[in-house]
Design an enzyme around this catalytic site. Sequence first.
Site, short mmCIF file in Angstrom:
data_model
loop_
_atom_site.label_atom_id
_atom_site.label_comp_id
_atom_site.label_asym_id
_atom_site.label_seq_id
_atom_site.Cartn_x
_atom_site.Cartn_y
_atom_site.Cartn_z
N LYS A 84 0.86 -1.19 0.00
CA LYS A 84 0.00 0.00 0.00
C LYS A 84 0.89 1.24 0.00
CE LYS A 84 -1.67 2.98 2.48
NZ LYS A 84 -1.66 4.12 1.53
N GLU B 250 10.27 1.98 10.07
CA GLU B 250 11.27 2.98 9.63
C GLU B 250 10.59 4.33 9.73
OE1 GLU B 250 14.32 2.29 8.85
OE2 GLU B 250 14.29 0.14 8.48
N CYS C 257 14.07 11.30 5.00
CA CYS C 257 14.01 10.89 6.41
C CYS C 257 15.36 11.09 7.10
CB CYS C 257 13.57 9.44 6.53
SG CYS C 257 14.57 8.34 5.53
N GLU D 129 10.49 17.03 13.42
CA GLU D 129 10.84 16.81 12.02
C GLU D 129 10.04 17.79 11.14
OE1 GLU D 129 9.41 13.18 10.09
OE2 GLU D 129 11.45 12.86 9.36
P1 NAD Z 1 2.70 8.90 6.93
O1 NAD Z 1 3.06 8.21 8.20
O2 NAD Z 1 1.68 9.94 6.96
O3 NAD Z 1 2.20 7.81 5.86
C1 NAD Z 1 2.98 6.69 5.48
C2 NAD Z 1 2.06 5.60 4.93
O4 NAD Z 1 1.20 5.17 5.98
C3 NAD Z 1 1.17 6.06 3.79
O5 NAD Z 1 1.03 5.00 2.86
C4 NAD Z 1 -0.16 6.31 4.49
O6 NAD Z 1 -1.29 6.17 3.65
C5 NAD Z 1 -0.15 5.21 5.54
N1 NAD Z 1 -1.00 5.49 6.71
C6 NAD Z 1 -1.44 6.68 7.17
N2 NAD Z 1 -2.19 6.50 8.29
C7 NAD Z 1 -2.21 5.16 8.53
C8 NAD Z 1 -2.78 4.36 9.55
N3 NAD Z 1 -3.50 4.88 10.54
N4 NAD Z 1 -2.57 3.01 9.50
C9 NAD Z 1 -1.82 2.47 8.52
N5 NAD Z 1 -1.26 3.18 7.53
C10 NAD Z 1 -1.43 4.52 7.54
O7 NAD Z 1 4.10 9.43 6.34
P2 NAD Z 1 4.34 10.29 5.01
O8 NAD Z 1 3.90 11.68 5.25
O9 NAD Z 1 3.83 9.53 3.84
O10 NAD Z 1 5.96 10.23 4.93
C11 NAD Z 1 6.79 11.08 5.63
C12 NAD Z 1 7.34 10.41 6.88
O11 NAD Z 1 8.00 9.20 6.54
C13 NAD Z 1 8.40 11.25 7.58
O12 NAD Z 1 8.17 11.21 8.96
C14 NAD Z 1 9.70 10.55 7.24
O13 NAD Z 1 10.76 10.75 8.14
C15 NAD Z 1 9.27 9.13 7.21
N6 NAD Z 1 10.22 8.32 6.45
C16 NAD Z 1 11.06 7.48 7.13
C17 NAD Z 1 12.00 6.73 6.43
C18 NAD Z 1 12.95 5.79 7.13
O14 NAD Z 1 13.61 5.00 6.46
N7 NAD Z 1 13.06 5.83 8.44
C19 NAD Z 1 12.07 6.84 5.04
C20 NAD Z 1 11.20 7.71 4.40
C21 NAD Z 1 10.26 8.44 5.11
#
Ligand code: NAD
Length: 471
Positions: A170, A245, A279, A377
């Site tokens: 997803k 992650e 990230c 962040e």
């Molecule tokens: P997000 O947490 O809003 O969403 C990530 C994914 O989770 C999306 O597919 C979203 O649809 C899904 N999601 C949202 N709510 C959910 C729920 N309640 N249950 C299950 N899935 C759900 O993050 P984003 O805005 O898409 O990405 C940015 C974030 O990702 C930043 O915090 C960044 O640091 C982090 N990130 C971390 C890494 C790493 O390797 N540590 C890499 C890339 C991004």
Amino acid sequence: MIKVEKIYLNGAWVRPHGSERAALENPATRVHFASVPLCDETDALAAVEGAAKAFLQWSRTPFAERIERMERMLTVFESMHDEIVKLEAKELGAPVFFSRYAHCQRQFERIRAFIDAAREFKCCERFRASTVLREPIGVVAAITPWNYPIGQIVQKVVPAVLMGNTVVLKPSTNTPLTALLLLQAFEKVGFPAGVVNLLIGRGSELGRILCTHPKVAMVSFTGSTDVGRDIARLASHSVKRLALELGGKSPYIWLKSRDYRAAVPKLVSSIFYNSGQTCTALSRLIVPEEDLADIEALLKEEVAKLKVGDPMDPDTHLGPVASRSQFETVKSYIELGIREGARLVCGGVPEAPQKGYFIAPTVFSDVKNTMRIAREEIFGPVLCVIPYRTVDEAVEIANDSDYGLSAAVYGENREACLEVAARLESGGVYINGAHRDDTAPFGGCKQSGYGREGGREGLLEFTQAKTIYDN
Ligand code: NAD
């Protein structure tokens, strides 16, 4: 206008049961350029059932055959290079100059590293009086963010499938188009039905099903720390394997040096490229107080060289941030930094978006590590410069964070850098501009999550050990 009608379930492109659709906005133009269907609960249940059925066969398919298929998938995916670059410019606003490398070449290299690691991987190891089998876990739900749409996906789907698991993917609803390309590549080389499945839809709705379904054995999530917490809570009921992650607020320590120029490329690529939406972005620059003025001048000079604008222009370094909500968030943090008393060196509060969601690279100096801009962040092109007096203080500032994803050290004496690296609370530390190594484990500590991606350890992550005692 791109109109996506189908998702990939159980080896076929099908119209989802869900009847809602979402429009995708090009963040550089604010024009809707695509629409995608949104899956519902029925689609999510069908995906899990298909993946569970496929697991029975795929987990028993010889390892060599799985590797050989992945090899062919990579060849097909590499041929999609130009299309990926065009789509990332539209769905993410990623400039072609950056995209060619970061969203394409790097990702092909990562897949190659997994394949190479798989060839060396020992699925069966002899211990003193036992044999340990590394077996696949089952159905893996892979939930990914929008900032590196392909990058986050390949680090889950490729190792999971190589190790004999089946996957329900997803991706973020903001950036699902390149995920469709990847699935086409899997389809073209004849992966059996149900081995990989793609759902597009709201995380809150589909995530709840994927994280609680009894037939999902593992959830591999990349995204924000807040959503990671929800996922961990949901998945705990059925005690699923979890890899999280999450976010970061990574420090970059500059040790006292005669000249800091050599430290700049790593800083710029980390905190400004991809519009700071990385990230591992080195968002806290910790520098000797006595050199603060010189360092500010250097940063101002380097930032002035960065061109912000049309992602399709090959000279552009920074495109827009990915969406309106991202624009509003980053803007509010820049306003907050000013209110908190940090001093602007360059950049500043962006004007209301006219053509696209552009934000100039912004540098704050005299930042205190207690300020919210230094603790939370921001996920945009905003750098916090924090002065220190002693190396001990620099390490203390670096470690005084909820996060522990990444860190970096620059200094003329490599041994001194290594000493500091050893004291940092971080999943990884880059010394003197070193690049990431795809054969080594990547991941965080503290509230940046747990689990490791990349290379051999990234393969191990998608296995469970079974010990046969036969002494
Ligand atoms: P997000 O947490 O809003 O969403 C990530 C994914 O989770 C999306 O597919 C979203 O649809 C899904 N999601 C949202 N709510 C959910 C729920 N309640 N249950 C299950 N899935 C759900 O993050 P984003 O805005 O898409 O990405 C940015 C974030 O990702 C930043 O915090 C960044 O640091 C982090 N990130 C971390 C890494 C790493 O390797 N540590 C890499 C890339 C991004």
